[in-house]
Write an enzyme that holds these catalytic residues in place. Structure first.
Site, PDB file in Angstrom:
ATOM      1  N   ILE A 121       1.239  -1.684  -0.257  1.00 39.54           N
ATOM      2  CA  ILE A 121      -0.154   0.145   0.030  1.00 39.54           C
ATOM      3  C   ILE A 121       0.809   1.450   0.168  1.00 39.54           C
ATOM      4  CG2 ILE A 121      -1.855  -0.807   0.654  1.00 39.54           C
ATOM      5  CD1 ILE A 121       0.653   1.000   2.646  1.00 39.54           C
ATOM      6  N   ARG A 171       4.335   2.632  -2.366  1.00 45.80           N
ATOM      7  CA  ARG A 171       4.216   2.979  -3.774  1.00 45.80           C
ATOM      8  C   ARG A 171       5.244   2.020  -4.700  1.00 45.80           C
ATOM      9  NH1 ARG A 171       1.483   6.482  -2.082  1.00 45.80           N
ATOM     10  NH2 ARG A 171       2.146   8.919  -1.954  1.00 45.80           N
ATOM     11  N   GLU A 207       0.904   2.992 -12.823  1.00 46.97           N
ATOM     12  CA  GLU A 207      -0.488   3.838 -12.617  1.00 46.97           C
ATOM     13  C   GLU A 207      -1.286   4.859 -13.398  1.00 46.97           C
ATOM     14  OE1 GLU A 207      -0.987   4.405  -8.753  1.00 46.97           O
ATOM     15  OE2 GLU A 207      -0.024   2.874  -7.836  1.00 46.97           O
ATOM     16  N   HIS A 217      -4.843   2.294  -6.659  1.00 42.35           N
ATOM     17  CA  HIS A 217      -4.330   3.071  -5.626  1.00 42.35           C
ATOM     18  C   HIS A 217      -5.588   3.952  -4.556  1.00 42.35           C
ATOM     19  CE1 HIS A 217      -0.706   6.276  -4.905  1.00 42.35           C
ATOM     20  NE2 HIS A 217      -1.510   6.044  -4.050  1.00 42.35           N
TER      21      HIS A 217
HETATM   22  P1  NAP Z   1       5.437   7.430   7.643  1.00 48.09           P
HETATM   23  O1  NAP Z   1       4.795   7.675   9.130  1.00 48.09           O
HETATM   24  O2  NAP Z   1       6.482   8.576   7.733  1.00 48.09           O
HETATM   25  O3  NAP Z   1       6.290   6.085   7.587  1.00 48.09           O
HETATM   26  C1  NAP Z   1       6.906   6.024   6.647  1.00 48.09           C
HETATM   27  C2  NAP Z   1       8.107   4.657   7.586  1.00 48.09           C
HETATM   28  O4  NAP Z   1       8.716   3.833   6.581  1.00 48.09           O
HETATM   29  C3  NAP Z   1       9.012   5.499   8.507  1.00 48.09           C
HETATM   30  O5  NAP Z   1       8.565   4.626  10.132  1.00 48.09           O
HETATM   31  C4  NAP Z   1      10.219   5.193   8.153  1.00 48.09           C
HETATM   32  O6  NAP Z   1      10.723   4.519   9.187  1.00 48.09           O
HETATM   33  C5  NAP Z   1       9.960   3.869   7.158  1.00 48.09           C
HETATM   34  N1  NAP Z   1      11.054   3.446   6.070  1.00 48.09           N
HETATM   35  C6  NAP Z   1      11.359   4.667   5.765  1.00 48.09           C
HETATM   36  N2  NAP Z   1      12.517   4.444   5.132  1.00 48.09           N
HETATM   37  C7  NAP Z   1      12.439   3.472   5.537  1.00 48.09           C
HETATM   38  C8  NAP Z   1      13.406   1.715   4.708  1.00 48.09           C
HETATM   39  N3  NAP Z   1      14.385   2.609   3.179  1.00 48.09           N
HETATM   40  N4  NAP Z   1      13.096   1.054   5.292  1.00 48.09           N
HETATM   41  C9  NAP Z   1      12.323   0.977   6.158  1.00 48.09           C
HETATM   42  N5  NAP Z   1      11.764   1.277   6.667  1.00 48.09           N
HETATM   43  C10 NAP Z   1      11.891   2.864   6.316  1.00 48.09           C
HETATM   44  O7  NAP Z   1       4.550   7.610   6.387  1.00 48.09           O
HETATM   45  P2  NAP Z   1       2.564   6.964   6.816  1.00 48.09           P
HETATM   46  O8  NAP Z   1       1.905   8.138   6.696  1.00 48.09           O
HETATM   47  O9  NAP Z   1       2.668   5.933   7.417  1.00 48.09           O
HETATM   48  O10 NAP Z   1       2.651   7.194   5.260  1.00 48.09           O
HETATM   49  C11 NAP Z   1       3.977   5.877   4.532  1.00 48.09           C
HETATM   50  C12 NAP Z   1       3.980   5.319   3.208  1.00 48.09           C
HETATM   51  O11 NAP Z   1       2.682   5.138   2.751  1.00 48.09           O
HETATM   52  C13 NAP Z   1       3.702   7.110   2.642  1.00 48.09           C
HETATM   53  O12 NAP Z   1       4.743   8.117   2.326  1.00 48.09           O
HETATM   54  C14 NAP Z   1       3.306   7.067   0.856  1.00 48.09           C
HETATM   55  O13 NAP Z   1       4.277   6.483   0.324  1.00 48.09           O
HETATM   56  C15 NAP Z   1       2.163   5.562   1.672  1.00 48.09           C
HETATM   57  N6  NAP Z   1       0.464   5.898   1.371  1.00 48.09           N
HETATM   58  C16 NAP Z   1      -0.212   4.904   0.786  1.00 48.09           C
HETATM   59  C17 NAP Z   1      -1.141   5.719   0.117  1.00 48.09           C
HETATM   60  C18 NAP Z   1      -2.860   4.736  -0.515  1.00 48.09           C
HETATM   61  O14 NAP Z   1      -3.207   5.701  -1.014  1.00 48.09           O
HETATM   62  N7  NAP Z   1      -1.929   3.737  -1.132  1.00 48.09           N
HETATM   63  C19 NAP Z   1      -2.292   6.868   0.991  1.00 48.09           C
HETATM   64  C20 NAP Z   1      -1.099   7.344   1.662  1.00 48.09           C
HETATM   65  C21 NAP Z   1       0.059   6.668   2.037  1.00 48.09           C
HETATM   66  P3  NAP Z   1      12.467   5.293   9.431  1.00 48.09           P
HETATM   67  O15 NAP Z   1      12.134   6.491   9.260  1.00 48.09           O
HETATM   68  O16 NAP Z   1      13.506   4.835  10.957  1.00 48.09           O
HETATM   69  O17 NAP Z   1      13.418   4.082   8.381  1.00 48.09           O
END
Ligand code: NAP
Length: 315
Positions: free
Chosen positions: A232, A234, A263, A281
């Site tokens: 979910i 990217r 997409e 998406h």
């Molecule tokens: P978030 O709070 O910033 O969480 C992202 C997490 O990923 C962070 O805790 C980060 O932890 C971890 N991370 C980053 N790089 C990493 C890596 N190389 N290896 C392992 N972990 C890693 O963001 P969120 O609000 O949960 O959203 C996450 C993502 O979901 C968004 O950026 C977006 O791409 C996706 N999203 C999708 C939808 C959809 O409709 N499908 C909707 C909203 C969001 P660390 O920094 O400690 O690594």
């Protein structure tokens, strides 16, 4: 807010209620609807102080460089990989996104896709609709979800909301994130170790260059024939050709996908596979959440032009 109304360029529209609010607060210029977007920019570019966009559309240098007075880009999405953050940073342009308000819906989507893929709901649905149930009899048994191991790659806001839901399924939870979290879950060293440990792997990292191909062929192999992969995050985070090959050969059991490398027209080879559950998406695609995201975009602009702290600045 100060008069005259600030000029705002809309490159991708928000929900109707918040578009109406934008109309009352700002002088709006609709790049998204312009017959000749270039001519529109030629005419109004120097006046533009803010841009409204969405995660899918983003904002590139091609437009940023044409807006000398740009102060803020307000984006309806959490993921900002399609925004040229470096170009904004270099010019001191503020950027805002819409975290938190979409977390629950995206986590719900992850669980829905996990259940759909693992319990083969797409095929089960076809089994009923086609009459195969009456003709051929019982649908094959599937692996269970309850009590299994769930690996969460990226334990941020959405990852933690997925974990909370998985606890209700009595799942054992493990995760990978670059920094440890204060959570009662096992932290695995990397994606391959997590996939080897887990029965199901959910990808919840950001997209962009830092995570491209993180779910590689060895990670997919480690998840194995009994494993379920859910994305979910990217499409770029998963090596999609490797995933398709593994799903087709049985090296990976099943996948539930909300996001794709291409997409809105994903690889036809993926669409032909029976063991995938697909969603367009739409993780945050509920009326309530899209309304809340749109409100946050406009609230950020209002804060900016009132000289108040931004609600959700992108670091
Ligand atoms: P978030 O709070 O910033 O969480 C992202 C997490 O990923 C962070 O805790 C980060 O932890 C971890 N991370 C980053 N790089 C990493 C890596 N190389 N290896 C392992 N972990 C890693 O963001 P969120 O609000 O949960 O959203 C996450 C993502 O979901 C968004 O950026 C977006 O791409 C996706 N999203 C999708 C939808 C959809 O409709 N499908 C909707 C909203 C969001 P660390 O920094 O400690 O690594």
């Amino acid at each position: 807010m100060t008069e005259p109304r600030p000029d705002v360029l809309v490159v991708s529209a928000l929900r109707p209620g918040q578009m109406a609010r934008l109309e009352t607060l700002f002088a709006l210029h609709r790049h998204d609807r312009a017959e000749d977007p270039d001519a529109l920019l030629d005419a109004i570019a120097p006046r533009i102080r803010a841009v409204v966009t969405t995660g899918g559309r983003g904002l590139g240098r091609d437009i940023i460089d044409r807006l000398p007075g740009l102060e803020i880009v307000a984006c309806s999405a959490v993921g900002t990989e399609k925004l040229d953050l470096a170009a904004c940073r270099a010019r001191g342009i503020a950027v805002t996104n819409t975290p938190d308000v979409l977390t629950d819906d995206v986590a719900d989507m992850a669980m829905a896709l996990l259940l759909m893929a693992r319990r083969r709901l797409v095929e089960g649905d076809a089994h009923v609709r086609s009459g195969a149930w009456a003709r051929e009899g019982m649908f094959p048994l599937t692996p269970t979800l309850t009590g299994k191991r769930l690996g969460i790659l990226g334990l941020g806001r959405i990852g933690q909301a997925i974990a909370a839901r998985a606890e209700a399924f009595r799942m054992e939870i493990g995760y990978v994130a670059r920094a440890p979290r204060d959570v009662p879950y096992a932290r695995l060293p990397d994606a391959e170790a997590l996939a080897g440990w887990a029965d199901a792997l959910v990808v919840a990292t950001p997209g962009g260059a830092g995570t491209r191909g993180l779910v590689s062929a060895p990670v997919i192999r480690a998840l194995g024939p009994g494993g379920t992969l859910v994305n979910i995050s990217r499409g770029s985070v998963v090596d999609e050709p490797a995933m398709i090959e593994a799903l087709a050969s049985g090296a990976l059991g099943a996948a539930g996908l909300d996001v794709f490398a291409a997409e809105p027209a994903p690889d036809p080879a993926l669409l032909a596979l029976p063991n995938v559950a697909l969603s367009p998406h739409h993780g945050s695609g509920t009326v309530e959440t899209r309304d809340a995201m749109a409100r946050m975009v406009v609230d950020n602009l209002v804060a900016h032009f009132n000289g108040a702290p931004l609600i959700s600045p992108v670091a």
